[in-house]
Design a protein around this motif. Structure first.
Motif, short mmCIF file in Angstrom:
data_model
loop_
_atom_site.label_atom_id
_atom_site.label_comp_id
_atom_site.label_asym_id
_atom_site.label_seq_id
_atom_site.Cartn_x
_atom_site.Cartn_y
_atom_site.Cartn_z
N LEU A 1 -29.93 -40.05 -11.51
CA LEU A 1 -29.09 -39.36 -10.68
C LEU A 1 -28.85 -37.78 -11.17
N GLY A 2 -28.95 -37.43 -12.21
CA GLY A 2 -28.80 -36.28 -12.85
C GLY A 2 -30.40 -35.45 -12.44
N LEU B 1 -28.03 -50.37 -17.78
CA LEU B 1 -28.30 -49.55 -16.45
C LEU B 1 -27.35 -48.62 -16.23
N ARG B 2 -26.08 -48.25 -16.67
CA ARG B 2 -25.19 -47.38 -16.32
C ARG B 2 -25.73 -46.04 -16.94
N SER B 3 -26.41 -46.01 -18.03
CA SER B 3 -27.09 -44.72 -18.53
C SER B 3 -28.34 -44.54 -18.01
N ILE B 4 -29.03 -45.52 -17.37
CA ILE B 4 -30.46 -45.17 -16.65
C ILE B 4 -29.89 -44.45 -15.45
N ALA B 5 -29.05 -45.01 -14.85
CA ALA B 5 -28.41 -44.67 -13.21
C ALA B 5 -27.97 -43.07 -13.47
N ALA B 6 -27.18 -43.08 -14.83
CA ALA B 6 -26.70 -41.53 -14.99
C ALA B 6 -27.95 -40.66 -15.04
N TYR C 1 -37.66 -40.73 -18.07
CA TYR C 1 -36.76 -39.80 -19.01
C TYR C 1 -35.66 -40.65 -19.13
N ALA C 2 -35.16 -41.43 -18.25
CA ALA C 2 -33.76 -42.14 -18.30
C ALA C 2 -34.15 -43.16 -19.28
#
Length: 321
Positions: free
Chosen positions: A179-180, A171-176, A153-154
């Motif tokens: 973590l969601g 990496l920031r958007s994937i991590a967000a 999904y990320a």
């Protein structure tokens, strides 16, 4: 001999048990579809079930699966294979739909990638391959679940511009996104606990076992509620193509692992089994979240379940022969 007759009877009983359970999955899907058509469920009631599955029953099922989980570091190769297998199918999904609509990209990616392990494949492994196979299957599912519970999904939401707030893939958007995802966070926390040999209090496992026990039923019921027979030839072509590619790749990877991978016979059998698994039950949830065709996703998911029942039955027949 008497021993051979007893083994044949035991194998037949195992086969009947697995087929009964697999056909029960199909029956629950049919029940969800029937109740929707009879008006018991409204067309969008599946969204409530999806929230319950994604945020309550699936995380509890994950926690319960780690209650007796024993870390075997030599099996981390299976975790890597589960992770890379998903990446391979995601890449193939984008290649196939590079000139198509965003809806097609979403449909192909989420139906090509991901393996239904906990709700479907694990009972087969438990019934036919024994305790070691259960652990090995769980280790594969660690890598698989990293993608199924949020990774796919990320990645897809970063590459496909949908109605959601668009974020470029980094990496920031994937991590967000990861973590969601409640199941992903729970899976990672439980994996850390397993590595550190930490266990939750037994009453916690008792509670999560009670709640997580509903996960399989709700997941299959949700797919039935999403299921919709369509006569749109273009849409049916998409379903035919995505199912064909999924099982061509799956059978090819299963054959490669069974005959050419330098691992133990038990691990080869597990790899063969998992690559014949149907699409993940929570894939349609993410398709709905991204604005894809959820009815078509439910239809395709149901077909993969039926095909996997047939292929796994043939595989175990081959093993006993």
């Amino acid at each position: 001999s008497r021993r051979q007759r007893q083994m044949c009877i035991r194998d037949r009983n195992h086969m009947e048990q697995v087929l009964t359970k697999a056909l029960a999955f199909v029956a629950v899907i049919a029940l969800g579809y029937f109740l929707k058509k009879r008006g018991f469920f409204k067309p969008h009631d599946y969204e409530l079930i999806a929230k319950i599955v994604l945020n309550i029953t699936l995380p509890c099922a994950v926690i319960t699966s780690f209650a007796a989980f024993k870390m075997d570091y030599t099996l981390f190769i299976l975790t890597l294979i589960g992770f890379c297998g998903n990446l391979l199918m995601i890449a193939w999904g984008f290649i196939l739909t590079r000139y198509q609509t965003n809806a097609a990209k979403i449909f192909y990616v989420f139906n090509l990638a991901g393996y239904n392990i906990g709700c479907f494949t694990l009972p087969f492994a438990q019934s036919f391959l024994g305790p070691f196979a259960v652990v090995a299957t769980c280790m594969f599912d660690v890598g698989n679940s990293i993608m199924c519970t949020g990774g796919t999904y990320a990645l897809t939401s970063g590459l496909v511009h949908t109605g959601e707030k668009y974020e470029p893939v980094n990496l920031r958007s994937i991590a967000a996104k990861l973590l969601g995802s409640v199941p992903f966070v729970v899976y990672m926390l439980m994996l850390v606990c397993a590595v550190l040999q930490l266990h939750l209090p037994q009453p916690v496992y008792t509670l999560t076992g009670l709640i997580g026990g509903a996960n399989t039923f709700l997941s299959m019921l949700m797919i039935g509620m999403m299921f919709e027979m369509t006569l749109d030839l273009d849409k049916l072509k998409q379903v035919r193509e995505v199912v064909l590619y999924r099982y061509v790749f799956g059978i090819a990877l299963a054959w490669l692992c069974f005959y050419h991978v330098p691992l133990s016979a038990e691990v080869k059998e597990v790899l063969t089994l998992v690559f014949l698994a149907p699409s993940t039950a929570i894939g349609p949830i993410f398709i709905a979240r991204m604005g894809g065709n959820v009815e078509l996703a439910g239809f395709a998911n149901s077909i993969t379940i039926v095909l996997s029942i047939i292929l796994m039955t043939l595989f175990f027949t081959f093993l006993h022969i």
